[in-house]
Scaffold this motif. Structure first.
Motif, short mmCIF file in Angstrom:
data_model
loop_
_atom_site.label_atom_id
_atom_site.label_comp_id
_atom_site.label_asym_id
_atom_site.label_seq_id
_atom_site.Cartn_x
_atom_site.Cartn_y
_atom_site.Cartn_z
N UNK A 147 42.86 15.07 38.55
CA UNK A 147 42.53 15.43 37.15
C UNK A 147 43.58 16.34 36.57
N UNK A 148 44.00 17.32 37.38
CA UNK A 148 44.95 18.33 36.87
C UNK A 148 46.27 17.71 36.43
N UNK A 149 46.66 16.56 37.01
CA UNK A 149 47.93 15.95 36.59
C UNK A 149 47.69 14.63 35.83
N UNK A 150 46.46 14.45 35.37
CA UNK A 150 46.15 13.28 34.53
C UNK A 150 46.15 11.96 35.29
N UNK A 151 46.01 12.02 36.60
CA UNK A 151 46.07 10.78 37.40
C UNK A 151 44.70 10.12 37.49
N UNK A 152 44.65 8.84 37.08
CA UNK A 152 43.44 8.04 37.24
C UNK A 152 43.53 7.36 38.61
#
Ligand code: HAM
Length: 467
Positions: free
Chosen positions: A225-230
């Protein structure tokens, strides 16, 4: 108070995660080292070595977080400035080497102008990592390194992988025991970006993927979540490309043409080239794609791979590091290589009954004695033992002797057999006539030989036994 001359015994144990090598353990270690060296030379690699400790900054800058947490730091404690530096920063100026690649890159960069392209180097250094000791992982271990420097084509990647496979074959292992898992950091990076990660967070995302198996699910999800990774989208994308690439690999292995790959990108081009080069080496049956592999070291660029055996930690790991040599001030120089530790390799060999023992191990290492000299006669034959052993050694033979006073021939021959000697030389009453009895311990035959002819006789019969 202890009286002068009395010694109070203090028992020490070797530090945790280190090993004591008694002769039997040393023989097994030599067996592996010998195979590493033989196969490296057969594949055209030259041996190098570097220092056992380096500037700590070398690893801080080049290896990345994963290794930094595992450094054994080193300093002499002699200079007050050094001691103060360690006290205030917690960092010593030196570190015991946790890996060899930064040293190799430093060495290549230093002499880049005069070294051939490609340069093929191997090394068998001892490494130190302050890891928690566990099955397959110690704090001091041997690691075979093999690297091809100055060649950017996938043929170099295939060449180092073929070397690893050559080693496994030499030791009797096959694709049933081990798998070479191939991946590509550029491809995984592309897919990470498509799954929401910004360029600035790419390195962090790769580190996160590398640590995934060692993290709790919630912690992994939070970090994504912290690096926007789905993460779900990434898994689907990785799975799709992996399936396609494995089908292409299987088609080539079965002698077919390479099917088209839907995805188009430079990384896919590299992977197609890699399949072709592995095919040319005849080693596709050892390989499969596994894009969950990204490798923890910061310097890797394109192709990365690991060799795994069921139920064990990785046996070997490596990949491309095309920017590392330039980062040491050398010219831009592509490079690819791997490291293979002795710990997991030994476990795999033992598990499959492929670690030779006893006489066969001594035979492989060339450590079987040619002659074991015993005296079964009177004092005059006892007196011949030392000079005869000296004569045999001067003639280039590996000669041992009994130090026992017993004249019981069975006991003496048992000692000869226990060190796997080829022949027992028995000095008995025939000694006074200038003869000795020679017993072949492999087939049980016995001959009377003139003492003056003994070295020559053993040399001839030893080589005949070898044929
Ligand atoms: P690595 O994956 O850190 O790569 O280590 C390679 C191999 O060394 C592992 O697969 C394992 O067999 C062995 N190894 C690592 N740590 C330990 C340990 N604590 N105890 C026992 N064995 C261990 C590297 O070190 C890269 N520098 C390899 C490389 C060479 N890449 C390119 N050239």
């Amino acid at each position: 108070m202890a009286s002068p001359g009395s010694i109070r015994p203090v028992r020490f144990q070797g530090p945790k995660g280190t090993r004591d090598f008694y002769p039997a353990e040393m023989a097994r270690r030599r067996y592996i080292e010998q195979a590493w060296r033989t196969v490296s030379i057969r594949h055209g690699f030259d041996e190098i070595e570097g220092p056992t400790f380096e500037s700590a900054d070398l690893y801080a800058v080049k290896s990345g977080e994963a290794i930094l947490g595992e450094l054994f730091q080193a300093f002499s404690g002699k200079s007050p400035e050094e001691v103060e530096q360690v006290r205030s920063t917690g960092r010593a100026p030196y570190a015991l080497r946790p890996e060899f690649t930064p040293t190799l890159a430093r060495m290549f960069a230093d002499r880049a102008a005069s070294l051939p392209r490609p340069t093929k180097w191997f090394a068998i250094p001892i490494h130190y990592r302050a890891e928690r000791p566990q099955r397959g992982r110690l704090r001091e271990f041997l690691q075979w390194n093999a690297d091809v420097i100055g060649e950017e084509s996938p043929q170099a990647d295939a060449e180092v992988i073929a070397l690893a496979v050559g080693l496994f074959t030499e030791l009797g292992l096959s694709g049933r025991h081990l798998t070479v898992r191939l991946s590509n950091r550029d491809l995984v990076s592309e897919l990470l970006i498509e799954s929401g990660v910004g360029e600035a967070d790419l390195a962090a995302a790769l580190t996160l993927l590398d640590r995934r198996d060692r993290m709790a699910a919630e912690e992994f999800a939070r970090s994504c979540c912290q690096i926007g990774l789905d993460a779900a989208a990434l898994a689907a994308r990785l799975g799709e490309v992996q399936g396609e690439m494995n089908s292409a690999l299987a088609a080539m292995e079965n002698g077919g043409a390479m099917p088209p790959i839907a995805r188009k990108s430079p990384a896919i081009g590299q992977l197609r080239g890699l399949i072709e080069a592995l095919g040319a080496q005849g080693i596709l049956k050892w390989c499969e794609f596994d894009f969950s592999i990204v490798r923890g070291l910061a310097y890797y660029t394109g192709t990365v791979f690991e060799v795994t055996a069921a139920g064990e930690r990785a046996v070997a790991g490596g990949g491309r590091y095309d920017r590392l040599i330039a980062s040491f001030g050398g010219p831009p120089t592509p490079a690819v290589g791997f490291g293979m530790g002795d710990v997991v390799l030994s476990l795999v060999l033992e598990e499959h009954g492929l670690m030779p023992e006893g006489e066969r191990l001594a035979e492989c290492l060339g450590t079987r004695p040619d002659a074991f000299v015993v005296s079964a006669g009177d004092e005059s034959s006892d007196a011949v033992v030392a000079p005869l052993v000296a004569e045999l050694r001067r003639a280039g033979l590996h000669a041992r002797r009994s130090y026992k006073a017993t004249k019981k021939i069975d006991k003496l021959l048992k000692d000869a057999a226990a060190c796997y000697s080829r022949f027992a030389v028995i000095l008995d009453e025939t000694c006074s006539t200038g003869n000795v009895q020679v017993k072949n311990l492999d087939d049980g035959s016995q001959d009377t030989v003139m003492r003056t002819q003994l070295a020559q006789w053993i040399t001839q019969h030893r080589s005949r036994a070898h044929v």
